[in-house]
Design a protein around this motif. Structure first.
Motif, short mmCIF file in Angstrom:
data_model
loop_
_atom_site.label_atom_id
_atom_site.label_comp_id
_atom_site.label_asym_id
_atom_site.label_seq_id
_atom_site.Cartn_x
_atom_site.Cartn_y
_atom_site.Cartn_z
N PHE A 195 39.22 14.47 42.96
CA PHE A 195 40.60 14.48 42.44
C PHE A 195 41.57 15.31 43.27
N PHE A 196 41.07 15.93 44.34
CA PHE A 196 41.99 16.65 45.21
C PHE A 196 41.87 16.19 46.66
N ILE A 197 40.66 16.26 47.23
CA ILE A 197 40.50 15.92 48.65
C ILE A 197 40.74 14.43 48.89
N VAL A 198 40.08 13.57 48.09
CA VAL A 198 40.27 12.13 48.29
C VAL A 198 41.74 11.73 48.13
N PRO A 199 42.42 12.15 47.02
CA PRO A 199 43.85 11.80 46.91
C PRO A 199 44.67 12.32 48.09
N PHE A 200 44.29 13.49 48.56
CA PHE A 200 45.04 14.07 49.67
C PHE A 200 44.88 13.22 50.94
N VAL A 201 43.64 12.78 51.22
CA VAL A 201 43.39 11.94 52.39
C VAL A 201 44.11 10.60 52.24
N VAL A 202 44.06 10.03 51.02
CA VAL A 202 44.75 8.76 50.78
C VAL A 202 46.26 8.93 51.00
N MET A 203 46.79 10.08 50.56
CA MET A 203 48.21 10.34 50.76
C MET A 203 48.54 10.42 52.26
N GLY A 204 47.65 11.07 53.02
CA GLY A 204 47.83 11.14 54.46
C GLY A 204 47.85 9.75 55.08
N ALA A 205 46.90 8.90 54.64
CA ALA A 205 46.84 7.52 55.15
C ALA A 205 48.10 6.76 54.75
N MET A 206 48.56 7.02 53.51
CA MET A 206 49.77 6.36 53.00
C MET A 206 50.98 6.70 53.86
N SER A 207 51.01 7.92 54.39
CA SER A 207 52.17 8.33 55.19
C SER A 207 52.20 7.56 56.52
N LEU A 208 51.07 6.95 56.89
CA LEU A 208 51.00 6.18 58.14
C LEU A 208 51.12 4.67 57.88
N ALA A 209 51.26 4.32 56.58
CA ALA A 209 51.44 2.91 56.24
C ALA A 209 52.93 2.57 56.25
N THR A 210 53.24 1.29 56.13
CA THR A 210 54.65 0.89 56.08
C THR A 210 54.86 -0.10 54.94
N LEU A 211 56.12 -0.28 54.60
CA LEU A 211 56.46 -1.26 53.57
C LEU A 211 57.06 -2.49 54.25
N ASP A 212 56.49 -3.67 53.91
CA ASP A 212 57.10 -4.91 54.37
C ASP A 212 57.71 -5.55 53.12
N GLY A 213 59.00 -5.36 52.95
CA GLY A 213 59.61 -5.73 51.68
C GLY A 213 59.06 -4.82 50.61
N ARG A 214 58.29 -5.40 49.67
CA ARG A 214 57.69 -4.57 48.64
C ARG A 214 56.17 -4.44 48.83
N THR A 215 55.63 -5.12 49.85
CA THR A 215 54.18 -5.06 50.07
C THR A 215 53.84 -3.92 51.01
N LEU A 216 52.74 -3.29 50.68
CA LEU A 216 52.29 -2.17 51.47
C LEU A 216 51.42 -2.67 52.61
N VAL A 217 51.71 -2.20 53.83
CA VAL A 217 50.89 -2.57 54.97
C VAL A 217 50.23 -1.31 55.51
N GLY A 226 48.15 0.99 58.03
CA GLY A 226 48.10 1.00 59.49
C GLY A 226 48.21 2.40 60.00
N LEU A 227 48.44 2.52 61.30
CA LEU A 227 48.61 3.85 61.88
C LEU A 227 49.99 3.92 62.52
N SER A 228 51.01 3.81 61.67
CA SER A 228 52.35 3.76 62.21
C SER A 228 53.05 5.10 61.98
N LEU A 229 53.84 5.49 62.98
CA LEU A 229 54.58 6.75 62.81
C LEU A 229 56.01 6.48 62.35
N ASP A 230 56.25 5.25 61.89
CA ASP A 230 57.61 4.87 61.49
C ASP A 230 58.23 5.83 60.47
N ASN A 231 57.42 6.22 59.48
CA ASN A 231 57.97 7.09 58.43
C ASN A 231 58.43 8.42 59.00
N TYR A 232 57.63 8.95 59.92
CA TYR A 232 58.00 10.23 60.52
C TYR A 232 59.20 10.08 61.43
#
Lengths: 283, 253
Positions: A24-46, A48-54
């Motif tokens: 409930f802490f480490i796994v969510p944290f890692v998923v959040m890290g992965a989420m920060s490297l994902a992107t939104l295509d319209g409303r769908t989540l893609v 990936g390893l994109s730095l677009d958000n940053y």
């Protein structure tokens, strides 16, 4: 009982807490890290390893501005709170008779236990356009028109300082009473006046305690959503406020995750900058 | 001079609380001067509000439940690390303390993302899980710090007299550590009871009291908010004073 069964038993006692923290802490944290490297295509989540958000954080003026606002508010609050709390802690530790100290300290931090949301609301009452401060000043004839106090950075800083003055009074007091009175006596005997004693003896000795309190203030202040949201309004947004906007109105989880990672980065930098004074193990 | 300073700062510290409590007795619909009253109508209003009372009970349930789990897990881990020689024990200690170093917002956001990805619903349960995450490190640290050699000797004596492990833990260790366990429990309860952001992110239909207060706040200043705020303050202060008078007084002796 053999050493081996003892070890197995030890793991048994340790496992539930470790598994809870992992799940409930480490796994969510890692998923959040992965989420920060994902992107939104319209409303769908893609994923990936994109730095677009940053890149967006650096490129979009309002996002960079939020980071600056958060830092300015947090640094102001930390500095003002330490400067206000230190003398109070000093008075309680050195001027109040020992048998009353615990009571006075308890009184000084009692409003600490006002509910967190309610505390900001109470300041809104005090600072509102027809609130206590404005009506008092107008009653005294000091101002003709009510001042705009609520929904400003001043209100946010006031709400924060109120909370952290209490917290820091407690930590600095704890630090001061641990000091042996012999240090002061020795400095006085050697001819130092009160100010020199403070400047060259007490202050350096209490610096780790001050820094620990200041770091705690920094961490809690920069991550707080409620105080700026209630007291500062929407005039300028802090990082937590922008995160909540991304989550709510825009459902942009990747960008919110990236902002959260940046927030953690700032806290880590603050920790590294202050590490040589911090004694977190003594908390 | 120092007394004037202390007095001024006390004034600053008490100004919002005093304003909050005073205008909870306002006989009118705006909690700002001039003060008319005293009147208890807003207290009657608050206590007759089903949503608020339900939110209060939800908060109490989440606080007690999550604190009980946090303390049980924290005690168990502290017992493991203080009484057994386990490999990489520094790593396990660091892992258990780690959630303390991260903003509540980040803990809540991470859990929210996972819950949504898994397609699970938000409820008081998810908020409770989040509260265990933030209170477990505190419970662990408090209990671990007070596990000393004197209990260990008593534990050995009990074992020599034939007690099995469960009896040693429940009849020797737990009673000897009762002050630390109680302090950890009370602290967890007050933190969870008052927590906003995790509860806000991780609940949906049934909410806790701070979340309910927050949604009331959107309709502006009202003496109802003053009344509910004053009641919550009264409860918290009573809990703190109770703790001060029982647990900490004993410990100092």
């Amino acid at each position: 009982m053999s050493a081996q069964t003892a070890t197995i038993r030890g793991w048994g006692f340790l496992a539930p807490a470790v598994l809870w923290t992992l799940a409930f802490f480490i796994v969510p944290f890692v998923v959040m890290g992965a989420m920060s490297l994902a992107t939104l295509d319209g409303r769908t989540l893609v994923w990936g390893l994109s730095l677009d958000n940053y890149r967006e954080l650096a490129g979009q003026a309002y996002l960079a501005r939020a980071i600056a606002v958060s830092l300015e508010i947090t640094l102001t609050v930390t500095l003002v709170s330490v400067l206000l709390a230190y003398p109070l802690a000093w008075i309680i530790a050195y001027r109040v008779p020992p048998r009353w100290q615990r009571l006075v300290l308890l009184l000084a931090i009692l409003p600490f236990w006002t509910s967190y949301v309610v505390r900001s609301y109470a300041w809104l009452l005090v600072l509102a356009r027809d609130g206590v401060v404005n009506q008092t000043l107008m009653g005294l004839g000091l101002i003709a028109e009510p001042l705009t106090l609520a929904n400003t950075r001043f209100a946010t800083v006031t709400g924060f300082v109120h909370f952290f003055v209490m917290l820091l009074t407690l930590t600095i007091y704890a630090n001061l009473v641990q000091l042996s009175p012999n240090y002061r006596k020795a400095a006085m005997d050697l001819g130092a006046n009160a100010f020199q004693t403070f400047r060259h003896v007490i202050l350096p000795l209490t610096l780790p305690g001050i820094m620990t309190g200041a770091f705690l203030t920094f961490v809690l202040c920069i991550g707080d959503y409620i105080t700026p949201q209630i007291l500062g309004g929407n005039t300028e947004l802090t990082v937590p406020q922008v995160i909540m906007v991304q989550l709510g109105r825009r459902a942009d989880f990747p960008l919110a995750a990236a902002l959260a990672i940046v927030l953690m980065g700032i806290v880590t930098l603050a920790y590294l900058a202050m590490a040589r004074w911090l004694r977190l193990d003594r908390l | 001079m120092p007394w004037a300073y202390a007095l001024a700062l006390f004034g600053f510290i008490y100004l919002p609380v005093a304003t909050l409590v005073l205008f909870s007795f306002q006989n009118g619909s705006l909690p700002v001067p001039p003060f008319n009253g005293p009147s208890l109508r807003w207290y009657g209003d608050v206590l007759g509000d089903d949503r608020l009372v339900e939110a209060l009970l939800n908060s109490l349930m989440v606080a007690l439940g999550s604190s009980a789990i946090a303390v049980a897990l924290g005690f168990s881990a502290a017992y493991a690390l203080a009484r057994h020689v386990l490999p990489a024990s520094a790593l396990w200690r660091a892992l258990l303390i780690a959630p303390l170093t991260v903003s509540y917002l980040i803990v809540g956001l991470g859990l929210l993302i996972v819950v949504q990805r898994l397609g699970l619903g938000l409820s008081l349960w998810t908020a409770g899980i989040g509260h265990v995450v933030i209170n477990l490190p505190i419970a662990f640290a408090i209990i671990y710090a007070s596990m000393g050699a004197q209990q260990q000797n008593a534990e050995r004596a009990a074992r020599d007299l034939g007690a099995d492990e469960a009896r040693v833990v429940l009849l020797v260790t737990v009673p000897m550590l009762a002050p630390a366990i109680l302090a950890a429990f009370f602290l967890s309860v007050t933190l969870s009871w008052d927590e906003f952001i995790i509860a806000f992110l991780l609940t949906r239909f049934d909410v806790t009291l701070p979340v309910e207060i927050w949604s009331m706040l959107r309709s502006g200043l009202s003496p109802r908010l003053n009344a509910i705020g004053s009641l919550v303050f009264l409860v918290s202060v009573s809990a703190v004073l109770l703790l001060e008078l029982t647990v900490f007084r004993k410990r100092r002796r």
